[in-house]
Design an enzyme around this catalytic site. Sequence first.
Site, PDB file in Angstrom:
ATOM      1  N   SER A  56      22.952 -19.298   6.252  1.00 21.09           N
ATOM      2  CA  SER A  56      22.266 -18.143   5.680  1.00 21.09           C
ATOM      3  C   SER A  56      21.947 -18.452   4.229  1.00 21.09           C
ATOM      4  O   SER A  56      22.840 -18.805   3.457  1.00 21.09           O
ATOM      5  CB  SER A  56      23.157 -16.899   5.709  1.00 21.09           C
ATOM      6  OG  SER A  56      23.310 -16.442   7.016  1.00 21.09           O
ATOM      7  N   THR A  57      20.687 -18.313   3.873  1.00 18.72           N
ATOM      8  CA  THR A  57      20.318 -18.567   2.480  1.00 18.72           C
ATOM      9  C   THR A  57      21.008 -17.553   1.578  1.00 18.72           C
ATOM     10  O   THR A  57      21.374 -16.465   2.027  1.00 18.72           O
ATOM     11  CB  THR A  57      18.803 -18.421   2.239  1.00 18.72           C
ATOM     12  OG1 THR A  57      18.439 -17.034   2.406  1.00 18.72           O
ATOM     13  CG2 THR A  57      17.990 -19.294   3.167  1.00 18.72           C
ATOM     14  N   HIS A 114      16.643 -15.470  11.725  1.00 12.22           N
ATOM     15  CA  HIS A 114      16.456 -14.066  11.363  1.00 12.22           C
ATOM     16  C   HIS A 114      16.075 -13.920   9.897  1.00 12.22           C
ATOM     17  O   HIS A 114      16.645 -14.595   9.041  1.00 12.22           O
ATOM     18  CB  HIS A 114      17.740 -13.273  11.619  1.00 12.22           C
ATOM     19  CG  HIS A 114      18.188 -13.318  13.053  1.00 12.22           C
ATOM     20  ND1 HIS A 114      19.384 -12.793  13.478  1.00 12.22           N
ATOM     21  CD2 HIS A 114      17.590 -13.811  14.171  1.00 12.22           C
ATOM     22  CE1 HIS A 114      19.500 -12.978  14.791  1.00 12.22           C
ATOM     23  NE2 HIS A 114      18.437 -13.593  15.222  1.00 12.22           N
ATOM     24  N   ASP A 174      28.244 -19.456  14.409  1.00 13.26           N
ATOM     25  CA  ASP A 174      27.953 -18.163  15.018  1.00 13.26           C
ATOM     26  C   ASP A 174      27.689 -18.428  16.498  1.00 13.26           C
ATOM     27  O   ASP A 174      26.774 -19.167  16.849  1.00 13.26           O
ATOM     28  CB  ASP A 174      26.735 -17.526  14.354  1.00 13.26           C
ATOM     29  CG  ASP A 174      26.692 -16.022  14.584  1.00 13.26           C
ATOM     30  OD1 ASP A 174      27.624 -15.502  15.232  1.00 13.26           O
ATOM     31  OD2 ASP A 174      25.756 -15.369  14.107  1.00 13.26           O
ATOM     32  N   ARG A 228      18.669  -2.526   5.482  1.00 15.39           N
ATOM     33  CA  ARG A 228      18.239  -3.913   5.603  1.00 15.39           C
ATOM     34  C   ARG A 228      17.448  -4.027   6.887  1.00 15.39           C
ATOM     35  O   ARG A 228      17.967  -3.682   7.954  1.00 15.39           O
ATOM     36  CB  ARG A 228      19.462  -4.840   5.666  1.00 15.39           C
ATOM     37  CG  ARG A 228      19.104  -6.282   6.032  1.00 15.39           C
ATOM     38  CD  ARG A 228      20.317  -7.203   6.024  1.00 15.39           C
ATOM     39  NE  ARG A 228      21.328  -6.869   7.012  1.00 15.39           N
ATOM     40  CZ  ARG A 228      21.873  -7.745   7.873  1.00 15.39           C
ATOM     41  NH1 ARG A 228      21.514  -9.005   7.851  1.00 15.39           N
ATOM     42  NH2 ARG A 228      22.806  -7.365   8.736  1.00 15.39           N
TER      43      ARG A 228
END
Lengths: 499, 69
Positions: free
Chosen positions: A98-99, A152, A91, A236
């Site tokens: 990302s989990t 994040h 990215d 979200r």
Amino acid sequence: MGIETEYGIAVPGRPNINSMLASSQVVNAYANSALAGRQDRARWDYDEEQPLRDARGYDMSRAEADPSQLTDEDMGMANLILTNGARLYVDHAHPEYSTPEVTNPLDAMLWDKAGEHIMAEAARLAAQAPGGQPLQLYKNNTDNKGASYGCHENYLMDRQTPFIDIVSGMTPFFISRQIITGSGRVGVGQDGSESGFQLTQRADFFEVEVGLETTIKRPIINTRDEPHADPELYRRLHVIVGDANLSQTATYLKMGITSLTLSALEAGQLDASLMPHNPVAELHAVSRDSALTHRITTRDGRKLTALEMQWEFHEAATKHVAQQLGSDTDWQTQDVLDRWADVLDRLKRDPMSLASELDWVAKRALLDGYRKRDAADWDSPRLQLVDLQYSDIRPDKGLAYKLEERGRLQTLVSPEQIRAAVVEPPTDTRAWFRGKCIQQFGESVAAASWDSVIFDIPGRNALQRVPTLDPLRGTQQNIGDLMARADSAAGLVDELKGG
Amino acid sequence: MPTHERPQPNKSKQSDAESEDATALPQSQDSDSKEALDADVDAILDEIDDVLEENAEEFVRGFVQKGGQ
């Protein structure tokens, strides 16, 4: 919930490396790891991605967007979907993990730690590859020269909660939680040119209260509204204001106290009374206040320390849990409430007593050791190196890992649990289906995303898309038998369509 | 996930495992005496000296990142 982390990437002695290329090398190297499973490089499916959808109810036009915001344009960037349901990709100029989606803070922490293991292995393999360079990865958030990259958090929320309530309820929470979630930083200001220590890596990079951007003019409350689930039911909350944590307790508490506070907000237990008069300035001020005595001025003129604010949130969450769950309260929710109270209590009495639990205190204890022993001041390159190397994810080099080895940084899960989470998905979300599809039928998965798995089945003209819009379906309990029965991707797709 | 329900199927299935799990998480405790802590910090610093990158100034200066999210 879930956590996405951009890692810092460097080759010692070569500050001008092409970091996009180097990040791609890291991700691609992992594809060749035995841990990645057999797969034909499934593409990311961008059909459902809407990075310019704003939670305030409108879309930004693509023409007015900064090019860095167009994250749904596949630029041929390296991207892997892992057998544990996670995503490993590039990215901007960083490798990112990302989990998989999880239902609770302990799992969020466990799969986040698995990500450190995966990144370390990927960097090791990339360095060994032909033409490879000695890449080093750091789980931190700034280079102390003006650049920042994020960690994040994502929380699924009830769509009915008005966005304005999220802003007024959560802004004071994010400002005050820094005393728990900060990873510590040597350097003040975006470029670190002012000397000193502060609680967080990220605070100085936040310039506005609310907004859609994540790379420029960063907002305390981010309005990106891509639920990756039914948009009628859910939103979200994309939290970009936190630090990447190494301490297991810090990550566990960060996810736990934030999700409990959001639940209290959804239930109407939070009002706007703690909203600061000047949120951005208070965010910076709290981060720079190691003594924890700074008073935040609210809009209605009250003056509260971050500790006092956190107690108010703890009280609201406790009340909410008692009303909502009562005697059915699960152990983990109770554990988060208890630890939260314990941490606040000890931060008040003696912050340094948290040196084995919170990153900023653990780092501060090391730094104070060097300041005392070597009479080093905050401008000392050695102190800056300790700050940086705390987040080095090589097992033999990372200072956080050294503290863990010596029992000076508490762990909540075992190395065996982390190794298992490197390859196995959580069982209780749709990530289980995604991960198992890659494990069992990786060669037949053409693409996948948070809300779909797309199969390319030999002999069939069209790709077969299996939507996974409900985050709590596709669990082991739902379809464990079906996955065990399926002996081919074709058989699996037929049975899913039939059922 | 509707967070207020906090579903945890993998943990709430068996109540026995549940209580074991609960006690399995190490509890925080007040740290040792100040002196013991200081002695330990010195020992840790010695160990960290051995793994710290050579030439701190150059290393820190060379750590340059492109922006991110």
